[in-house]
Motif scaffolding. Structure first.
Motif, PDB file in Angstrom:
ATOM      1  N   ASN A  78     -15.119  21.485  32.666  1.00 46.42           N
ATOM      2  CA  ASN A  78     -14.665  20.429  31.761  1.00 46.42           C
ATOM      3  C   ASN A  78     -15.323  20.551  30.392  1.00 46.42           C
ATOM      4  OD1 ASN A  78     -13.149  18.210  31.013  1.00 46.42           O
ATOM      5  ND2 ASN A  78     -14.608  16.712  31.804  1.00 46.42           N
ATOM      6  N   VAL A  79     -15.266  21.771  29.825  1.00 48.58           N
ATOM      7  CA  VAL A  79     -15.837  22.013  28.499  1.00 48.58           C
ATOM      8  C   VAL A  79     -14.752  22.506  27.551  1.00 48.58           C
ATOM      9  CG1 VAL A  79     -18.095  22.589  29.482  1.00 48.58           C
ATOM     10  CG2 VAL A  79     -16.503  24.438  28.917  1.00 48.58           C
ATOM     11  N   GLY A  80     -14.918  22.166  26.290  1.00 48.02           N
ATOM     12  CA  GLY A  80     -14.107  22.751  25.232  1.00 48.02           C
ATOM     13  C   GLY A  80     -15.007  23.651  24.407  1.00 48.02           C
ATOM     14  N   PHE A  81     -14.548  24.874  24.111  1.00 56.23           N
ATOM     15  CA  PHE A  81     -15.392  25.865  23.435  1.00 56.23           C
ATOM     16  C   PHE A  81     -14.747  26.246  22.111  1.00 56.23           C
ATOM     17  CE2 PHE A  81     -17.788  29.577  22.503  1.00 56.23           C
ATOM     18  CZ  PHE A  81     -18.898  29.604  23.329  1.00 56.23           C
ATOM     19  N   VAL A  82     -15.520  26.163  21.027  1.00 56.39           N
ATOM     20  CA  VAL A  82     -15.045  26.579  19.710  1.00 56.39           C
ATOM     21  C   VAL A  82     -15.843  27.813  19.295  1.00 56.39           C
ATOM     22  CG1 VAL A  82     -14.731  25.963  17.287  1.00 56.39           C
ATOM     23  CG2 VAL A  82     -14.402  24.239  19.073  1.00 56.39           C
ATOM     24  N   PHE A  83     -15.143  28.930  19.114  1.00 51.58           N
ATOM     25  CA  PHE A  83     -15.799  30.185  18.785  1.00 51.58           C
ATOM     26  C   PHE A  83     -16.096  30.275  17.291  1.00 51.58           C
ATOM     27  CE2 PHE A  83     -13.434  30.894  22.646  1.00 51.58           C
ATOM     28  CZ  PHE A  83     -14.310  31.613  23.443  1.00 51.58           C
ATOM     29  N   GLN A  84     -17.029  31.156  16.954  1.00 47.20           N
ATOM     30  CA  GLN A  84     -17.464  31.318  15.579  1.00 47.20           C
ATOM     31  C   GLN A  84     -16.322  31.707  14.643  1.00 47.20           C
ATOM     32  OE1 GLN A  84     -20.754  33.977  15.231  1.00 47.20           O
ATOM     33  NE2 GLN A  84     -20.973  33.742  13.037  1.00 47.20           N
ATOM     34  N   ASN A  85     -15.406  32.547  15.130  1.00 46.92           N
ATOM     35  CA  ASN A  85     -14.314  33.010  14.275  1.00 46.92           C
ATOM     36  C   ASN A  85     -13.010  32.235  14.510  1.00 46.92           C
ATOM     37  OD1 ASN A  85     -13.584  33.934  16.757  1.00 46.92           O
ATOM     38  ND2 ASN A  85     -13.343  36.085  16.175  1.00 46.92           N
ATOM     39  N   TYR A  86     -13.132  31.083  15.190  1.00 44.27           N
ATOM     40  CA  TYR A  86     -12.009  30.182  15.487  1.00 44.27           C
ATOM     41  C   TYR A  86     -11.083  30.740  16.564  1.00 44.27           C
ATOM     42  CZ  TYR A  86     -13.395  28.874  10.708  1.00 44.27           C
ATOM     43  OH  TYR A  86     -14.100  28.568   9.579  1.00 44.27           O
ATOM     44  N   ALA A  87     -10.799  32.074  16.550  1.00 46.08           N
ATOM     45  CA  ALA A  87      -9.968  32.716  17.577  1.00 46.08           C
ATOM     46  C   ALA A  87      -8.606  32.057  17.721  1.00 46.08           C
ATOM     47  CB  ALA A  87     -10.705  32.723  18.932  1.00 46.08           C
ATOM     48  N   LEU A  88      -7.999  31.668  16.606  1.00 50.15           N
ATOM     49  CA  LEU A  88      -6.644  31.115  16.654  1.00 50.15           C
ATOM     50  C   LEU A  88      -5.635  32.245  16.856  1.00 50.15           C
ATOM     51  CD1 LEU A  88      -6.776  28.521  13.722  1.00 50.15           C
ATOM     52  CD2 LEU A  88      -7.099  28.105  16.162  1.00 50.15           C
TER      53      LEU A  88
END
Length: 358
Positions: A78-88
């Motif tokens: 139950n985690v949301g992860f935001v990467f350094q480069n956004y990874a969109l």
């Protein structure tokens, strides 16, 4: 307790002799905003990825909401992860990027298309980009991409938000705006947020607590006031801001600096012997002294004068009152506050700003 970590060890893949996390223990309560800080290679991102389930740990205990993480898949944490480069996803619209986590859920868990569309609309409003659902990431500014990455992480209603250097690609003005918005979002949604950053100013701005890491270990875990007043090691003091260092000796309740033109000051230390005093540039006073250290004004900062003091060839920069610009005959340097260390451990905190001058 939201996240509980006890004696966690992670070894480098393919090189078991290299330890990335070394006996790490930390508790992160529900609703807290914690920053993992430290230089590159300190183990911050490795710890964050271990919490997310992206990197397995070698030994130790990691529980999330009381459940052993070894029994949980990354999705079950139950985690949301935001990467350094956004990874969109560049080939997907903003709306499809945001809904991605919902779209890939197993059929029995996946909301209906109507529910997903409503969730995307809600998140676009939340990140203040209500009219950009049909845009593609390449059309967005850095700050907008950051918000979309956050919205995607929030789409599945995670309890824990994990952020890996999320502001690094933003210019300073946008970075300040986005982190203020992020703190507001954290409070509004009641999230448990863990931020990885090497920027101490950023961490101090948004986090309730700072977990300072070095070489895969936690050096100190405290709020900003405690870290400033009682840094566990010189590394903590130096990492959190500009620091001046003076070596000397404690003798008879006085710290006697080795450096000329620096006035001795009283300390609450029983054992005499060598010590190192660490101070902030604003924790000094200069007084005129014939034959003392030459002083020149080199600029200003925060309404204070930046003064270069020549201590027999060693130039130190201090911050003085705006009227302290030049001492034609030289000056003495009085230390108003200091943290004294011996063998890397904190001995004493000296604060003479509320006592008689030394």
């Amino acid at each position: 307790m939201s996240v509980h970590i006890e004696k966690l060890i992670r070894r480098a893949p393919g090189n078991p002799d290299r330890i990335l996390l070394d006996q790490v223990s930390v508790d992160i309560p529900d609703g807290s905003f914690v920053a993992l800080v430290g230089p590159s290679g300190a183990g911050k991102t490795t710890l964050l990825r271990s919490i997310a389930g992206l990197d397995p740990h070698s030994s130790g205990l990691l529980t999330i909401d009381g459940r052993d993480s070894s029994e949980l898949t990354p999705r079950e944490r139950n985690v949301g992860f935001v990467f350094q480069n956004y990874a969109l996803f560049q080939h997907m619209t903003v709306a499809k990027n945001i809904s991605f986590g919902l779209d890939v859920l197993p059929g029995r868990e996946r909301p209906s298309k109507t529910e997903i569309d409503a969730r995307v609309k809600e998140l676009l409003e939340l990140i203040q980009l209500p009219n950009l659902g049909n845009a593609y990431p390449q059309r967005l500014s850095g700050g907008q991409r950051q918000r979309v990455a956050l919205a995607r992480a929030l789409a599945t209603n995670p309890k824990h938000l994990l952020l890996d250097e999320p502001f690094g690609a933003l210019d300073p003005v946008v970075r300040r705006t986005v982190r203020e918005w992020l703190r507001s979002l954290h409070d509004r949604l009641g999230l448990t947020t863990i931020l990885v950053t090497h920027d101490q100013e950023e961490a101090l701005d948004v986090a309730d607590r700072l977990v300072v890491m070095q070489d895969g270990r936690i050096v100190q875990d405290a709020d900003a006031a405690e870290l400033e007043a009682h840094p566990a090691t010189p590394f903590v003091m130096e990492f959190l801001g500009e620091t001046l260092t003076f070596r000397g000796t404690v003798s008879g309740g006085l710290f006697l600096p080795e450096t000329s033109h620096v006035v001795p000051f009283p300390v609450a230390i029983d054992q005499d012997g060598p010590a190192v005093a660490l101070i902030r540039p604003h924790e000094v006073r200069l007084t005129a002294d014939a034959g003392g250290a030459p002083v020149r004004r080199i600029g200003s900062r925060y309404g204070l004068s930046r003064l270069a003091v020549d201590l027999n060839g060693r130039i130190v920069e201090v911050l003085g009152a705006s009227n302290e610009q030049i001492f034609p005959s030289g000056a003495k340097l009085h230390i108003d506050a200091a943290r004294l260390f011996r063998d890397g451990a904190l001995l004493s905190m000296k604060d003479g700003r509320h006592a008689a001058a030394a």
